[in-house]
Design a protein around this motif. Structure first.
Motif, PDB file in Angstrom:
ATOM      1  N   LEU A  66       0.775  -1.144  -0.060  1.00 50.25           N
ATOM      2  CA  LEU A  66      -0.228  -0.099  -0.051  1.00 50.25           C
ATOM      3  C   LEU A  66       0.752   1.207   0.486  1.00 50.25           C
ATOM      4  CD1 LEU A  66      -2.966  -1.010   2.641  1.00 50.25           C
ATOM      5  CD2 LEU A  66      -2.921  -0.064  -0.076  1.00 50.25           C
ATOM      6  N   ALA A  67       1.942   1.199   0.395  1.00 49.96           N
ATOM      7  CA  ALA A  67       2.876   2.702   0.868  1.00 49.96           C
ATOM      8  C   ALA A  67       3.561   2.623  -0.696  1.00 49.96           C
ATOM      9  CB  ALA A  67       4.316   2.535   2.459  1.00 49.96           C
ATOM     10  N   ALA A  68       3.544   1.776  -0.915  1.00 46.14           N
ATOM     11  CA  ALA A  68       4.655   1.388  -2.572  1.00 46.14           C
ATOM     12  C   ALA A  68       3.618   2.349  -3.784  1.00 46.14           C
ATOM     13  CB  ALA A  68       4.792   0.736  -3.187  1.00 46.14           C
ATOM     14  N   ILE A  69       2.196   1.814  -3.584  1.00 40.66           N
ATOM     15  CA  ILE A  69       1.042   2.003  -4.584  1.00 40.66           C
ATOM     16  C   ILE A  69       0.762   3.562  -4.315  1.00 40.66           C
ATOM     17  CG2 ILE A  69      -2.226   1.976  -4.481  1.00 40.66           C
ATOM     18  CD1 ILE A  69      -1.236  -1.011  -4.305  1.00 40.66           C
ATOM     19  N   ALA A  70       1.324   4.064  -3.099  1.00 35.26           N
ATOM     20  CA  ALA A  70       0.939   5.443  -2.184  1.00 35.26           C
ATOM     21  C   ALA A  70       1.046   6.598  -3.836  1.00 35.26           C
ATOM     22  CB  ALA A  70       1.039   6.316  -1.300  1.00 35.26           C
ATOM     23  N   GLN A  71       2.879   6.133  -3.826  1.00 36.34           N
ATOM     24  CA  GLN A  71       4.202   6.695  -4.635  1.00 36.34           C
ATOM     25  C   GLN A  71       3.361   7.050  -6.205  1.00 36.34           C
ATOM     26  OE1 GLN A  71       5.908   7.797  -2.089  1.00 36.34           O
ATOM     27  NE2 GLN A  71       4.040   7.044  -1.145  1.00 36.34           N
ATOM     28  N   HIS A  72       2.926   6.052  -6.399  1.00 34.29           N
ATOM     29  CA  HIS A  72       2.027   5.857  -7.526  1.00 34.29           C
ATOM     30  C   HIS A  72       0.061   6.978  -8.143  1.00 34.29           C
ATOM     31  CE1 HIS A  72       5.643   3.752  -9.287  1.00 34.29           C
ATOM     32  NE2 HIS A  72       5.341   3.452  -8.387  1.00 34.29           N
ATOM     33  N   THR A  73      -0.436   6.610  -6.993  1.00 37.57           N
ATOM     34  CA  THR A  73      -1.574   7.428  -7.002  1.00 37.57           C
ATOM     35  C   THR A  73      -1.717   8.972  -6.243  1.00 37.57           C
ATOM     36  OG1 THR A  73      -2.216   5.709  -5.497  1.00 37.57           O
ATOM     37  CG2 THR A  73      -2.369   4.632  -7.320  1.00 37.57           C
ATOM     38  N   ASP A  74      -2.742   9.353  -6.415  1.00 40.52           N
ATOM     39  CA  ASP A  74      -2.667  10.948  -5.946  1.00 40.52           C
ATOM     40  C   ASP A  74      -4.019  10.929  -5.248  1.00 40.52           C
ATOM     41  OD1 ASP A  74      -0.536  11.478  -7.899  1.00 40.52           O
ATOM     42  OD2 ASP A  74      -2.374  11.470  -9.528  1.00 40.52           O
ATOM     43  N   THR A  75      -4.945  10.187  -5.657  1.00 39.40           N
ATOM     44  CA  THR A  75      -6.292  11.073  -4.796  1.00 39.40           C
ATOM     45  C   THR A  75      -7.368   9.169  -4.102  1.00 39.40           C
ATOM     46  OG1 THR A  75      -7.817  10.230  -7.220  1.00 39.40           O
ATOM     47  CG2 THR A  75      -6.996  12.442  -6.938  1.00 39.40           C
ATOM     48  N   VAL A  76      -7.017   7.756  -4.913  1.00 44.30           N
ATOM     49  CA  VAL A  76      -7.565   7.122  -3.973  1.00 44.30           C
ATOM     50  C   VAL A  76      -7.096   6.843  -2.543  1.00 44.30           C
ATOM     51  CG1 VAL A  76      -8.000   5.814  -6.014  1.00 44.30           C
ATOM     52  CG2 VAL A  76      -5.621   5.458  -5.257  1.00 44.30           C
ATOM     53  N   LYS A  95       1.404   3.311  14.652  1.00 49.16           N
ATOM     54  CA  LYS A  95       2.853   3.331  13.662  1.00 49.16           C
ATOM     55  C   LYS A  95       1.715   3.131  12.354  1.00 49.16           C
ATOM     56  CE  LYS A  95       5.542   5.489  15.201  1.00 49.16           C
ATOM     57  NZ  LYS A  95       5.250   7.070  15.201  1.00 49.16           N
ATOM     58  N   THR A  96       2.231   1.549  12.004  1.00 50.41           N
ATOM     59  CA  THR A  96       2.136   1.965  10.375  1.00 50.41           C
ATOM     60  C   THR A  96       1.641   2.197   9.933  1.00 50.41           C
ATOM     61  OG1 THR A  96       2.909  -0.433  10.888  1.00 50.41           O
ATOM     62  CG2 THR A  96       1.501   0.076   8.799  1.00 50.41           C
ATOM     63  N   ILE A  97      -0.144   2.920  10.781  1.00 50.58           N
ATOM     64  CA  ILE A  97      -1.375   3.568   9.515  1.00 50.58           C
ATOM     65  C   ILE A  97      -0.873   4.631   9.201  1.00 50.58           C
ATOM     66  CG2 ILE A  97      -2.745   3.661  11.279  1.00 50.58           C
ATOM     67  CD1 ILE A  97      -3.761   2.281   7.780  1.00 50.58           C
ATOM     68  N   THR A  98       0.205   4.834  10.022  1.00 45.17           N
ATOM     69  CA  THR A  98       0.214   6.458  10.124  1.00 45.17           C
ATOM     70  C   THR A  98       0.786   6.770   8.792  1.00 45.17           C
ATOM     71  OG1 THR A  98      -0.892   6.850  12.815  1.00 45.17           O
ATOM     72  CG2 THR A  98       0.748   8.253  11.869  1.00 45.17           C
ATOM     73  N   ARG A 107      -4.049  10.120   2.890  1.00 53.11           N
ATOM     74  CA  ARG A 107      -5.202   8.540   2.092  1.00 53.11           C
ATOM     75  C   ARG A 107      -5.610   7.489   2.996  1.00 53.11           C
ATOM     76  NH1 ARG A 107      -3.479   7.745  -3.321  1.00 53.11           N
ATOM     77  NH2 ARG A 107      -1.306   8.724  -3.035  1.00 53.11           N
ATOM     78  N   ALA A 108      -5.087   7.611   3.587  1.00 55.46           N
ATOM     79  CA  ALA A 108      -5.416   5.781   4.998  1.00 55.46           C
ATOM     80  C   ALA A 108      -6.429   5.987   5.326  1.00 55.46           C
ATOM     81  CB  ALA A 108      -4.251   5.432   6.111  1.00 55.46           C
ATOM     82  N   THR A 109      -6.767   4.604   5.351  1.00 56.44           N
ATOM     83  CA  THR A 109      -7.693   4.109   6.023  1.00 56.44           C
ATOM     84  C   THR A 109      -7.915   3.003   6.546  1.00 56.44           C
ATOM     85  OG1 THR A 109     -10.361   5.199   4.237  1.00 56.44           O
ATOM     86  CG2 THR A 109      -9.860   2.656   5.780  1.00 56.44           C
ATOM     87  N   LEU A 110      -7.622   3.085   8.249  1.00 56.73           N
ATOM     88  CA  LEU A 110      -7.659   1.802   8.923  1.00 56.73           C
ATOM     89  C   LEU A 110      -9.306   0.523   8.189  1.00 56.73           C
ATOM     90  CD1 LEU A 110      -6.058  -0.086  10.515  1.00 56.73           C
ATOM     91  CD2 LEU A 110      -7.619   0.989  12.954  1.00 56.73           C
TER      92      LEU A 110
END
Length: 321
Positions: A66-76, A95-98, A107-110
């Motif tokens: 998920l953290a890696a996907i964050a670097q390739h997306t903008d809004t989701v 800590k991980t979700i933060t 853009r994180a959701t738990l």
């Protein structure tokens, strides 16, 4: 909150080598973002699940990916569906979700649940405990994680977890929504009413009204405004441009695993299969039952990224704005 989510549950794709899996995942996430999906989700498992694949099929660790996907997306928004609480110390999970919230710029959701897949617990040496104990652990975990996500320093001397003024610095960039997965009327939906922003139901469509009534009752008893909670549902979907194309995708998927007919027969009822008309009707049934949002996975044919766009268009046209 999720109106239309896209889950990636499968990392074994026809003709895709292990070294190229993540590139395919990124392509799916980008296609979902461009097609109107508002959240991309991964399963939080270490072994592939029965009915999707075999235990030794490829499976990427959820939060790293998920953290890696964050670097390739903008809004989701980015989430697990759902985190198995038993797999991680709850303060570490906070800590991980933060960290995910920071690297995704808010853009994180738990997504979280009690955990259920006994095989991977046993294989990895993670205590599985009893059904009751897993729910006790989930509630204790929520009483650690949620305060930490608010910048508080919780202390808890629980039956299963102990923390002392647990610090979470830096705090999340934004308020991180909390989604609890499951359909148990006494425990899970009570915890949704008490702690969560979103419920992801795992029941059959026919049971949805009963589950919503149970959630309503818990909210009334706890003094929670029911309108603050959105209810979503995951559909294992096989969409094709036609019903025949969808059926062919399922046949190819089953054949690729070499599963016997009896396994295929068990798997078929779990899938919502068809062209746009059939998928649209299935989504309308969920909306009519009271669902606020839907998460799809294209378990058999996500490697055809054009179908992600078709799914987004089809479902987005049915869901309320």
């Amino acid at each position: 909150m999720t109106r239309l989510g896209y889950q990636i549950p499968n990392f074994t794709y026809p003709g895709v080598a292990a070294s190229d899996i993540f590139d395919n995942v990124v392509a799916q996430a980008k296609a979902a973002e461009a097609s109107g999906f508002d959240r991309v989700l991964l399963m939080d498992h270490f072994y592939q699940l029965p009915g999707i694949g075999d235990p030794d099929d490829y499976m990427l660790e959820c939060y790293t990916t998920l953290a890696a996907i964050a670097q390739h997306t903008d809004t989701v928004r980015l989430s697990s569906l759902v985190t198995g609480n038993t797999y991680r110390n709850p303060a570490v999970l906070a800590k991980t979700i933060t960290a995910l919230d920071h690297v995704s710029h808010g853009r994180a959701t738990l997504g979280i649940g009690s955990g259920w897949f006994e095989l991977e617990h046993d294989a990895y040496g993670i205590p599985f405990n009893s059904f009751t104990e897993r729910f006790e652990k989930l509630e204790e975990a929520l009483n650690i994680i949620l305060p930490m996500l608010k910048g508080e320093r919780p202390t808890l001397d629980g039956k299963h977890y102990q923390v002392t003024e647990a610090i979470n610095s830096p705090a999340p960039v934004s308020k991180i929504p909390v989604m609890i997965g499951g359909s148990g009327e006494k425990k899970t939906l009570r915890m949704v009413a008490q702690y969560a922003d979103e419920s992801n139901l795992t029941c059959d469509v026919a049971e949805i009204p009963q589950k919503l009534d149970a959630l309503d009752a818990h909210c009334e008893r706890l003094g929670r405004d029911r309108s603050e909670i959105k209810v979503t549902k995951l559909l294992m979907t096989v969409i094709g441009r036609t019903m025949d194309e969808a059926r062919a995708s399922v046949d190819a998927f089953i054949a690729s695993h070499g599963w016997p007919a009896e396994v295929a027969d068990l798997m078929a009822p779990r899938m919502t299969m068809g062209g746009p008309d059939e998928i649209g009707e299935a989504i309308q049934e969920l909306v009519d039952a009271g669902i606020d949002g839907v998460t799809l996975n294209l378990v058999a044919n996500a490697h055809d990224h054009e179908l992600i766009a078709l799914a987004g268009e089809t479902v987005g046209a049915v869901l309320p704005s």
